[in-house]
Design a protein around this motif. Structure first.
Motif, PDB file in Angstrom:
ATOM      1  N   THR A 132       0.872  -1.178   0.000  1.00  0.00           N
ATOM      2  CA  THR A 132       0.000   0.000   0.000  1.00  0.00           C
ATOM      3  C   THR A 132       0.908   1.225   0.000  1.00  0.00           C
ATOM      4  O   THR A 132       1.837   1.316   0.809  1.00  0.00           O
ATOM      5  CB  THR A 132      -0.902   0.030   1.242  1.00  0.00           C
ATOM      6  N   ILE A 133       0.678   2.152  -0.921  1.00  0.00           N
ATOM      7  CA  ILE A 133       1.499   3.361  -1.023  1.00  0.00           C
ATOM      8  C   ILE A 133       0.578   4.556  -1.205  1.00  0.00           C
ATOM      9  O   ILE A 133      -0.337   4.528  -2.031  1.00  0.00           O
ATOM     10  CB  ILE A 133       2.473   3.273  -2.218  1.00  0.00           C
ATOM     11  N   ASN A 134       0.829   5.608  -0.417  1.00  0.00           N
ATOM     12  CA  ASN A 134       0.069   6.847  -0.578  1.00  0.00           C
ATOM     13  C   ASN A 134       0.860   8.006  -0.004  1.00  0.00           C
ATOM     14  O   ASN A 134       2.017   7.845   0.397  1.00  0.00           O
ATOM     15  CB  ASN A 134      -1.336   6.735   0.055  1.00  0.00           C
ATOM     16  N   ARG A 187      -1.303  -3.347  -4.086  1.00  0.00           N
ATOM     17  CA  ARG A 187      -2.455  -4.198  -3.819  1.00  0.00           C
ATOM     18  C   ARG A 187      -3.764  -3.414  -3.712  1.00  0.00           C
ATOM     19  O   ARG A 187      -4.779  -3.966  -3.330  1.00  0.00           O
ATOM     20  CB  ARG A 187      -2.216  -4.975  -2.525  1.00  0.00           C
ATOM     21  N   GLU A 188      -3.709  -2.111  -4.031  1.00  0.00           N
ATOM     22  CA  GLU A 188      -4.919  -1.280  -3.962  1.00  0.00           C
ATOM     23  C   GLU A 188      -5.019  -0.384  -5.192  1.00  0.00           C
ATOM     24  O   GLU A 188      -4.018   0.205  -5.617  1.00  0.00           O
ATOM     25  CB  GLU A 188      -4.901  -0.378  -2.720  1.00  0.00           C
ATOM     26  N   ASN A 209      -8.946   1.618   3.757  1.00  0.00           N
ATOM     27  CA  ASN A 209      -9.396   1.317   2.396  1.00  0.00           C
ATOM     28  C   ASN A 209      -8.940  -0.062   1.925  1.00  0.00           C
ATOM     29  O   ASN A 209      -9.647  -0.739   1.174  1.00  0.00           O
ATOM     30  CB  ASN A 209      -8.872   2.390   1.446  1.00  0.00           C
ATOM     31  N   LYS A 210      -7.763  -0.507   2.365  1.00  0.00           N
ATOM     32  CA  LYS A 210      -7.236  -1.789   1.883  1.00  0.00           C
ATOM     33  C   LYS A 210      -8.178  -2.947   2.210  1.00  0.00           C
ATOM     34  O   LYS A 210      -8.264  -3.913   1.455  1.00  0.00           O
ATOM     35  CB  LYS A 210      -5.843  -2.058   2.455  1.00  0.00           C
ATOM     36  N   MET A 211      -8.921  -2.840   3.311  1.00  0.00           N
ATOM     37  CA  MET A 211      -9.878  -3.899   3.654  1.00  0.00           C
ATOM     38  C   MET A 211     -11.094  -3.836   2.743  1.00  0.00           C
ATOM     39  O   MET A 211     -11.649  -4.868   2.348  1.00  0.00           O
ATOM     40  CB  MET A 211     -10.276  -3.787   5.122  1.00  0.00           C
ATOM     41  N   LYS A 212     -11.499  -2.645   2.376  1.00  0.00           N
ATOM     42  CA  LYS A 212     -12.604  -2.499   1.431  1.00  0.00           C
ATOM     43  C   LYS A 212     -12.237  -3.092   0.084  1.00  0.00           C
ATOM     44  O   LYS A 212     -13.057  -3.757  -0.569  1.00  0.00           O
ATOM     45  CB  LYS A 212     -12.972  -1.016   1.277  1.00  0.00           C
TER      46      LYS A 212
END
Length: 387
Positions: free
Chosen positions: A140-142, A165-166, A322-325
């Motif tokens: 995950t990167i932001n 992965r997102e 968000n990653k779980m969504k």
């Protein structure tokens, strides 16, 4: 061929599960002779093999020191590069990196992003300083919100190969002119655990969220006790289900919180003997196995639902990020999603548990199908860097 897995976390079963999956995939590549794992702590993965070298002790940043790190970063790319090594630890770090054929950035959450992990970033600056290309392995990167951190992160990302992965990470990277490829969590590359499931026992994974930047100002521990636990208790009482509370980190604060949740479940009418605290779960494989044996899982941690989905165990996702969504989306399980960033009620939780429980067989078949057809392939995308 020598491969490095860099920035491996070992503070929770989820990061360990993803890292272990990556290492097992690499061990399946005959041309790889050595895998060096450079860690973010003195702990190490619960996996041993003659090809694996655990670098959890001798390459610690604290052994280099702040001045040693600064000296290296300032001088390594100058005519004074011979003076860039302040000590033997920094020299060994640089030598290890420079000798690698492929360097994977271990799969993990937003260390380059809202978690703003400076130690994580520094090790990646070492990699590009040695003219090597980091390969982000489904991270995950932001944006972090810190100008200097994000500036340095962009320097790294623009010299990297990036698998995420997102979709949200893809969108962010595109906005800063970094190409990326979208996959799914690395843990989906592990084989599903096929076993008999206890028809009267559900799994529950709870967590503390006060550390999380998106929950600042909220007492989430108390919200879970007051708003979520009563719904779980009511549903389990009505259906005569037992609950296994499965630790995710095993750390003292989590243990104390699980015990608090157990007391709250008892206060809401559950019998003490129907509540099982799985203190024996200490590794990612044990965590995976504990989740795989349940009727369904109620999970507040990302990898509790990743591993449940991998094992075709229906789940209720109490999503803190968000990653779980996105896991719910790509497993066709949006009906199983609840957003913790909203204020949930016990009724919300009760209804979601009932919905999942009523559709167990349909959900299982969906998870089996999508894992075989899509998720296992997408979880192995970064392995194509091994030619």
């Amino acid at each position: 061929m020598k491969v490095i897995v860099i920035n491996q976390y070992c503070e929770n079963r989820g990061d360990e599960a993803a890292g272990t999956a990556l290492v097992r995939n690499l061990l399946g590549k005959p041309k790889i002779d050595q895998i060096d794992i450079i860690y973010n702590s003195a702990n190490k993965l619960d996996i041993d093999h003659p090809k694996i070298l655990h670098r959890n002790e001798e390459l610690r940043l604290k052994k280099i020191g702040k001045l040693g790190i600064l000296r290296y970063l300032l001088l390594r790319k100058t005519v004074l590069r011979r003076l860039s090594f302040a000590n033997e630890t920094m020299r060994e770090m640089a030598r290890t990196i420079s000798e690698a054929d492929v360097i994977y950035v271990t799969p993990c959450g937003a260390s380059l992003g809202i978690y703003k992990d400076w130690a994580f970033l520094l090790r990646l600056l070492f990699v590009i300083s040695e003219n090597k290309t980091p390969v982000f392995c489904l991270n995950t990167i932001n944006a972090s919100g810190n100008i200097l951190f994000d500036f340095l992160a962009k320097l790294v990302l623009r010299k990297s190969k990036v698998y995420v992965r997102e979709q949200r990470s893809v969108d962010y990277l595109k906005s800063i002119q970094v190409k990326s490829e979208l996959g799914v969590d690395t843990a989906f590359s592990e084989q599903p655990i096929i076993m008999e499931r206890d028809p009267k026992r559900i799994g529950l994974v709870v967590t503390l969220l006060e550390w999380h930047p998106e929950f600042t100002g909220r007492n989430m521990s108390q919200e879970v006790i007051e708003n979520i636990v009563p719904g779980i208790a009511q549903y389990c009482i009505e259906n005569e289900y037992e609950i296994e509370l499965i630790p995710h980190t095993g750390q003292q604060d989590e243990t104390e919180y699980i015990q608090e949740v157990i007391r709250a479940l008892e206060d809401n009418g559950m019998l003490k003997e129907s509540l099982i605290f799985r203190k024996d779960v200490n590794t990612s494989d044990e965590y995976d196995l504990a989740l795989a044996s349940k009727r369904f899982v109620v999970g507040m941690r990302y990898h509790s639902i990743v591993l449940a989905a991998k094992n075709a165990v229906p789940f209720v996702a109490l999503a803190y990020e968000n990653k779980m969504k996105e896991v719910c989306k790509y497993t066709n399980s949006m009906e199983s999603y609840l957003n913790l960033q909203e204020v949930l009620t016990s009724e919300d939780v009760y209804k979601k548990m009932k919905l999942v429980d009523d559709k167990l067989d349909i959900i299982k078949e969906n998870l089996i199908s999508i894992n075989q057809e899509k998720l296992q392939i997408l979880s192995r995308l970064p392995l194509k860097e091994i030619q």
